[in-house]
Write a protein that holds these residues in place. Structure first.
Motif, PDB file in Angstrom:
ATOM      1  N   GLN A 236      33.152  41.850  39.587  1.00 19.83           N
ATOM      2  CA  GLN A 236      32.192  42.389  38.609  1.00 19.83           C
ATOM      3  C   GLN A 236      31.267  43.417  39.261  1.00 19.83           C
ATOM      4  N   THR A 237      30.874  43.142  40.487  1.00 19.04           N
ATOM      5  CA  THR A 237      30.005  44.067  41.221  1.00 19.04           C
ATOM      6  C   THR A 237      30.720  45.379  41.516  1.00 19.04           C
ATOM      7  N   LEU A 238      31.993  45.283  41.897  1.00 20.95           N
ATOM      8  CA  LEU A 238      32.768  46.492  42.209  1.00 20.95           C
ATOM      9  C   LEU A 238      32.943  47.379  40.978  1.00 20.95           C
ATOM     10  N   LYS A 239      32.971  46.762  39.791  1.00 21.60           N
ATOM     11  CA  LYS A 239      33.100  47.539  38.547  1.00 21.60           C
ATOM     12  C   LYS A 239      31.902  48.459  38.327  1.00 21.60           C
ATOM     13  N   GLU A 240      30.754  48.094  38.891  1.00 22.26           N
ATOM     14  CA  GLU A 240      29.560  48.925  38.778  1.00 22.26           C
ATOM     15  C   GLU A 240      29.676  50.191  39.630  1.00 22.26           C
ATOM     16  N   TYR A 241      30.609  50.160  40.580  1.00 23.94           N
ATOM     17  CA  TYR A 241      30.853  51.322  41.450  1.00 23.94           C
ATOM     18  C   TYR A 241      32.223  51.909  41.138  1.00 23.94           C
ATOM     19  N   LYS A 242      32.459  52.168  39.840  1.00 20.73           N
ATOM     20  CA  LYS A 242      33.785  52.612  39.397  1.00 20.73           C
ATOM     21  C   LYS A 242      34.146  54.009  39.888  1.00 20.73           C
ATOM     22  N   ASN A 243      33.160  54.771  40.374  1.00 21.10           N
ATOM     23  CA  ASN A 243      33.458  56.081  40.958  1.00 21.10           C
ATOM     24  C   ASN A 243      34.193  55.949  42.290  1.00 21.10           C
ATOM     25  N   TYR A 244      34.064  54.779  42.910  1.00 18.59           N
ATOM     26  CA  TYR A 244      34.708  54.543  44.214  1.00 18.59           C
ATOM     27  C   TYR A 244      35.842  53.528  44.104  1.00 18.59           C
ATOM     28  N   PHE A 245      35.591  52.453  43.354  1.00 24.75           N
ATOM     29  CA  PHE A 245      36.586  51.379  43.221  1.00 24.75           C
ATOM     30  C   PHE A 245      37.204  51.457  41.818  1.00 24.75           C
ATOM     31  N   SER A 246      38.485  51.739  41.759  1.00 22.15           N
ATOM     32  CA  SER A 246      39.170  51.885  40.473  1.00 22.15           C
ATOM     33  C   SER A 246      39.239  50.546  39.738  1.00 22.15           C
ATOM     34  N   SER A 247      39.567  50.606  38.450  1.00 20.59           N
ATOM     35  CA  SER A 247      39.730  49.381  37.648  1.00 20.59           C
ATOM     36  C   SER A 247      40.880  48.543  38.219  1.00 20.59           C
ATOM     37  N   PHE A 248      41.902  49.224  38.754  1.00 21.40           N
ATOM     38  CA  PHE A 248      43.031  48.551  39.399  1.00 21.40           C
ATOM     39  C   PHE A 248      42.532  47.727  40.593  1.00 21.40           C
ATOM     40  N   TYR A 249      41.667  48.329  41.394  1.00 21.53           N
ATOM     41  CA  TYR A 249      41.123  47.683  42.590  1.00 21.53           C
ATOM     42  C   TYR A 249      40.322  46.428  42.215  1.00 21.53           C
ATOM     43  N   SER A 250      39.364  46.597  41.293  1.00 22.10           N
ATOM     44  CA  SER A 250      38.506  45.467  40.905  1.00 22.10           C
ATOM     45  C   SER A 250      39.300  44.369  40.193  1.00 22.10           C
ATOM     46  N   ALA A 251      40.347  44.762  39.444  1.00 22.15           N
ATOM     47  CA  ALA A 251      41.189  43.764  38.756  1.00 22.15           C
ATOM     48  C   ALA A 251      41.942  42.908  39.764  1.00 22.15           C
ATOM     49  N   LEU A 252      42.462  43.527  40.829  1.00 23.94           N
ATOM     50  CA  LEU A 252      43.187  42.767  41.851  1.00 23.94           C
ATOM     51  C   LEU A 252      42.247  41.895  42.676  1.00 23.94           C
ATOM     52  N   VAL A 253      41.025  42.385  42.905  1.00 25.31           N
ATOM     53  CA  VAL A 253      40.021  41.552  43.591  1.00 25.31           C
ATOM     54  C   VAL A 253      39.711  40.321  42.738  1.00 25.31           C
ATOM     55  N   SER A 254      39.661  40.522  41.419  1.00 25.70           N
ATOM     56  CA  SER A 254      39.436  39.408  40.488  1.00 25.70           C
ATOM     57  C   SER A 254      40.567  38.385  40.592  1.00 25.70           C
ATOM     58  N   VAL A 255      41.792  38.874  40.730  1.00 19.97           N
ATOM     59  CA  VAL A 255      42.960  37.992  40.908  1.00 19.97           C
ATOM     60  C   VAL A 255      42.796  37.172  42.189  1.00 19.97           C
ATOM     61  N   GLY A 256      42.348  37.830  43.258  1.00 20.66           N
ATOM     62  CA  GLY A 256      42.120  37.145  44.538  1.00 20.66           C
ATOM     63  C   GLY A 256      41.060  36.069  44.427  1.00 20.66           C
ATOM     64  N   GLU A 257      40.010  36.351  43.646  1.00 14.98           N
ATOM     65  CA  GLU A 257      38.940  35.373  43.440  1.00 14.98           C
ATOM     66  C   GLU A 257      39.448  34.163  42.654  1.00 14.98           C
TER      67      GLU A 257
END
Length: 295
Positions: free
Chosen positions: A57-78
């Protein structure tokens, strides 16, 4: 502010792999990074995670750097408790993607330079050369009126082509802006793009790469197939492909075989359906999507 996403991902992978907690890993990561902007971003992420917010959720706030793909996979890891492995896979993915982008830029550099030179030459002819030629023919030729008419016609055609090119550029720009803010417009634009032969091939290759990569990670963490598909669908940028994945999920839930469900959605390339059918036979979904991802 900016951040080297690959460096951040590799650092987090190394720290989490050493069995440090997420909070400790973020704290050490902010201390290791040397760039002031990077330190500030990671410190902010660390602060929000300490306050109880999920990393994804935090990475989604930095969407200019972390893509939705990136944050979605981090969510999967969590969700699966395999955050270290996800960061490891992401670091490989980002590295490969950077290498691919570098190759594409190198391949496009020469034709882009040729096109730019051609445009500059054409505009130079229109603005500077043709008006002077018109005056020359007017002085030395009896047929100057006809020649002037032809030259004016050519100049007019170039100007019209230029105006049309500018209008086309503005339409494309407006469509891309609307695509980001309206889901219905996004679906219409994606549907049009997916029907253009060459563009279709590029879009599907990119989307299937992201889809198979996320499915490989989810399958390795033993997520149920339908849950994996729903999670993987979230990382897709194309609404058409995302809708096709949702449709596959519904069909599997209603009793379809996975292979038949994928085959019924014509948007999926043949190699996807072949490997899904193999997975259906041998029960090794992770291996099948690993093969698709490599392909």
């Amino acid at each position: 502010m900016k951040i080297d996403v690959l460096l951040f991902t590799q650092t987090m992978y190394s720290l989490l792999k050493s069995h440090l907690s997420l909070q400790d890993s973020l704290k050490i990561c902010s201390e290791i990074l040397t760039e002031v902007n990077e330190k500030k971003i990671v410190e902010n992420i660390h602060k929000k995670v300490n306050e109880g917010k999920k990393l994804s959720q935090t990475l989604k706030e930095y969407k200019n750097y972390f893509s939705s793909f990136y944050s979605a996979l981090v969510s999967v890891g969590e969700e699966s408790g395999t955050l270290a492995e996800v960061f490891g896979h992401l670091s490989v993915y980002i590295k490969n993607k950077k290498n691919l982008q570098k190759k594409i830029i190198q391949a496009l550099m020469y034709p882009v330079m040729v096109l730019f030179t051609a445009v500059v030459v054409v505009f130079t002819l229109i603005i500077f050369v043709m008006p002077r030629l018109r005056e020359v023919f007017k002085v030395f030729s009896e047929t100057s009126e006809n020649i002037a008419f032809q030259m004016d016609r050519i100049t007019g055609n170039f100007i019209i082509a230029g105006i049309m090119a500018v209008i086309l550029f503005l339409v494309i720009f407006l469509a891309l802006v609307l695509r980001k803010i309206n889901s219905r417009v996004s679906f219409i634009i994606d549907s049009i793009m997916i029907k253009i032969p060459l563009l279709r091939k590029i879009i599907l290759t990119m989307q299937m790469n992201d889809f198979s990569f996320s499915m490989k990670l989810l399958s390795q963490t033993h997520f149920p197939l339908v849950d994996s598909l729903m999670q993987a669908g979230e990382v897709l940028g194309s609404r058409c492909v995302k809708n096709a994945v949702i449709s596959v999920c519904k069909k599997i839930t209603n009793g379809y075989g996975a292979g038949s469900a994928f085959e019924s959605e014509k948007i999926f390339p043949r190699y996807i359906t072949v490997w899904v059918k193999i997975a259906e036979e041998n029960g090794n979904t992770a291996e099948a999507f690993s093969q698709i991802s490599d392909y």
